[in-house]
Design an enzyme around this catalytic site. Structure first.
Site, PDB file in Angstrom:
ATOM      1  N   TYR A  25       0.938  -0.963   0.135  1.00  0.00           N
ATOM      2  CA  TYR A  25       0.253   0.319   0.401  1.00  0.00           C
ATOM      3  C   TYR A  25       0.951   1.477   0.343  1.00  0.00           C
ATOM      4  O   TYR A  25       0.682   2.233   0.985  1.00  0.00           O
ATOM      5  CB  TYR A  25      -1.227  -0.234   1.546  1.00  0.00           C
ATOM      6  CG  TYR A  25      -1.835   1.427   0.885  1.00  0.00           C
ATOM      7  CD1 TYR A  25      -2.891   0.314   0.357  1.00  0.00           C
ATOM      8  CD2 TYR A  25      -2.253   2.071   1.865  1.00  0.00           C
ATOM      9  CE1 TYR A  25      -4.034   1.844   0.532  1.00  0.00           C
ATOM     10  CE2 TYR A  25      -3.405   2.955   1.454  1.00  0.00           C
ATOM     11  CZ  TYR A  25      -4.155   2.573   0.736  1.00  0.00           C
ATOM     12  OH  TYR A  25      -5.530   3.085   0.046  1.00  0.00           O
ATOM     13  N   GLY A  26       1.846   1.589  -0.995  1.00  0.00           N
ATOM     14  CA  GLY A  26       2.772   2.568  -0.820  1.00  0.00           C
ATOM     15  C   GLY A  26       2.034   3.319  -1.938  1.00  0.00           C
ATOM     16  O   GLY A  26       1.214   2.917  -2.868  1.00  0.00           O
ATOM     17  N   SER A  53       1.376   0.045   6.714  1.00  0.00           N
ATOM     18  CA  SER A  53       0.585   0.064   5.190  1.00  0.00           C
ATOM     19  C   SER A  53      -0.162  -0.842   5.664  1.00  0.00           C
ATOM     20  O   SER A  53      -1.744  -0.204   5.307  1.00  0.00           O
ATOM     21  CB  SER A  53       1.175  -0.737   4.055  1.00  0.00           C
ATOM     22  OG  SER A  53       2.745   0.091   3.614  1.00  0.00           O
ATOM     23  N   HIS A 108       6.316  -4.040 -12.903  1.00  0.00           N
ATOM     24  CA  HIS A 108       7.705  -3.632 -13.362  1.00  0.00           C
ATOM     25  C   HIS A 108       8.285  -5.148 -13.494  1.00  0.00           C
ATOM     26  O   HIS A 108       7.935  -6.031 -12.520  1.00  0.00           O
ATOM     27  CB  HIS A 108       8.831  -2.716 -12.483  1.00  0.00           C
ATOM     28  CG  HIS A 108       9.763  -3.053 -12.892  1.00  0.00           C
ATOM     29  ND1 HIS A 108      10.431  -2.732 -14.223  1.00  0.00           N
ATOM     30  CD2 HIS A 108      10.875  -2.720 -11.906  1.00  0.00           C
ATOM     31  CE1 HIS A 108      11.640  -2.506 -14.091  1.00  0.00           C
ATOM     32  NE2 HIS A 108      12.307  -2.355 -12.745  1.00  0.00           N
ATOM     33  N   GLU A 195      16.671   5.357 -16.307  1.00  0.00           N
ATOM     34  CA  GLU A 195      16.511   6.252 -15.224  1.00  0.00           C
ATOM     35  C   GLU A 195      17.713   6.657 -15.158  1.00  0.00           C
ATOM     36  O   GLU A 195      18.430   6.777 -14.779  1.00  0.00           O
ATOM     37  CB  GLU A 195      16.353   5.400 -14.311  1.00  0.00           C
ATOM     38  CG  GLU A 195      14.201   4.818 -13.745  1.00  0.00           C
ATOM     39  CD  GLU A 195      14.414   4.072 -13.491  1.00  0.00           C
ATOM     40  OE1 GLU A 195      12.924   3.113 -12.712  1.00  0.00           O
ATOM     41  OE2 GLU A 195      14.676   2.735 -12.545  1.00  0.00           O
ATOM     42  N   GLU A 227      18.807  28.851 -12.076  1.00  0.00           N
ATOM     43  CA  GLU A 227      19.811  28.088 -13.704  1.00  0.00           C
ATOM     44  C   GLU A 227      20.006  26.715 -13.767  1.00  0.00           C
ATOM     45  O   GLU A 227      19.538  26.453 -15.227  1.00  0.00           O
ATOM     46  CB  GLU A 227      21.177  28.961 -14.005  1.00  0.00           C
ATOM     47  CG  GLU A 227      20.373  30.317 -14.114  1.00  0.00           C
ATOM     48  CD  GLU A 227      19.638  30.895 -15.345  1.00  0.00           C
ATOM     49  OE1 GLU A 227      18.961  31.039 -16.121  1.00  0.00           O
ATOM     50  OE2 GLU A 227      18.743  32.003 -14.531  1.00  0.00           O
ATOM     51  N   SER A 252      13.949  31.529 -26.230  1.00  0.00           N
ATOM     52  CA  SER A 252      14.833  32.304 -27.286  1.00  0.00           C
ATOM     53  C   SER A 252      14.941  31.712 -28.360  1.00  0.00           C
ATOM     54  O   SER A 252      16.481  30.523 -28.131  1.00  0.00           O
ATOM     55  CB  SER A 252      15.423  33.633 -26.156  1.00  0.00           C
ATOM     56  OG  SER A 252      16.465  32.829 -26.008  1.00  0.00           O
TER      57      SER A 252
END
Length: 339
Positions: A25-26, A53, A108, A195, A227, A252
């Site tokens: 439950y993440g 969790s 995954h 990644e 920046e 630009s």
């Protein structure tokens, strides 16, 4: 061109009368569970009894069980705990409790690709992978939208694996945005590669180097941060919506000219690609995956040293001070990696 599926291609009624057991439950798990419930699907949560969790799922109104009991109750079992913990939990609590003909899902392909766990032959094995963090999966769903997702079928024991996987993705909102067909093998290798060389490894080191060069040249840390770090989001948001050519209509001509002149000087094309190929080779032959599991077995000593060093870097310290002064300082929409 790979197959793409949308709501018209998915029949969520395939899940009618079925119980979906979400294991964990993440970050991803809570979003999947909430979205499925809102889509009318029966959901139970499997978690460590009396753990964080477990209590979080109960607080959200879910029927919460041990992982073993939730697996036994599930017609679809979605395995959403962290990669390094999956093999041990699978052997201890899931394998013996999977119903024949059940569907076992992953977000995954890591443990399937590297065979750190091997499901029994009498269950379907699929991947339903939203390409976004859990808070985005939930937020987009609540907004009536969805997150683009990947689908893969590793094992079709029942002949119904595609229908179940597409119904699952429709239930969490993925079909609203589009579902791209792939394989767990391809998803794992491309995900790890992206990644490491671009999204996390490449970008973080690029920001850090740019920040350090400006500081060493005597510029203020605040300007260096703005920046080289802060403005990255502005650029990526445009690329996400309109591509790099779209970016060029928003910046630009000076900035675009600088891109062409200096980009290849900072990241020499062929040299960088050669190093990327080395990273990809380590991913393909299992070197990276085995090293990561070994790091976990050794208590993650090197991993935590690297994390601590980055947390103490001036870029992070200056960034924390600046963010505290910004209007978004109360935002709490970052996911936790815990399960």
């Amino acid at each position: 061109m790979a197959n793409m599926y949308y709501e018209k291609d998915c029949d969520i009624s395939v899940l009618d009368g079925k119980t979906v057991a979400i294991i964990g439950y993440g970050s991803q798990a809570h979003a999947h569970a909430l979205n499925l419930r809102d889509s009318g699907v029966k959901v139970v949560i499997g978690a460590r009894v009396d753990g964080g969790s477990w209590h979080a799922a109960k607080a959200d109104g879910f029927e919460t069980m041990s992982i073993a009991d939730a697996t036994a109750a599930g017609d679809v079992v979605m395995f959403l705990i962290v990669d390094d913990a999956q093999p041990a939990v699978f052997e201890a609590e899931i394998r013996a409790n999977l119903k024949p003909g059940a569907a076992l899902g992953f977000a995954h392909g890591f443990n399937i690709r590297y065979k750190f766990l091997t499901p029994p032959e009498d269950v379907d094995v699929f991947m339903a992978a939203p390409k976004g963090p859990g808070h985005t999966v939930r937020g987009q769903f609540v907004a009536g939208k969805g997150v683009p997702s990947l689908i893969a079928i590793e094992q079709d024991a029942t002949g119904n694996a595609y229908a179940v996987a597409k119904a699952y993705l429709a239930g969490i909102g993925g079909a609203r945005a589009g579902i791209l067909e792939t394989t767990m093998h391809e998803e794992t290798e491309t995900d790890l590669f992206g990644e490491q060389v671009v999204l996390c490894g490449g970008v973080v080191d690029l920001m850090r180097c740019g920040f350090e060069v400006l500081i060493e040249a005597g510029y203020s840390p605040e300007n260096a941060y703005f920046e080289c770090v802060h403005e990255l989001k502005l650029i990526i948001d445009i690329v996400n919506k309109a591509g790099v050519t779209g970016l060029h209509t928003s910046i630009s001509d000076t900035a675009e000219y600088g891109e062409y002149v200096s980009g290849p000087r900072v990241i020499p094309h062929e040299e960088t690609k050669a190093r990327m190929r080395e990273v990809l080779a380590d991913i393909q032959d299992g070197t990276f995956a085995n090293a990561w599991l070994e790091e976990n077995k050794n208590g993650r000593k090197w991993f935590y040293e690297q994390r601590a060093a980055l947390e103490a870097h001036p870029m992070e310290l200056v960034g924390a001070e600046l963010r505290e002064k910004m209007l978004w300082q109360g935002d709490t929409d970052l996911d936790s990696a815990s399960n």
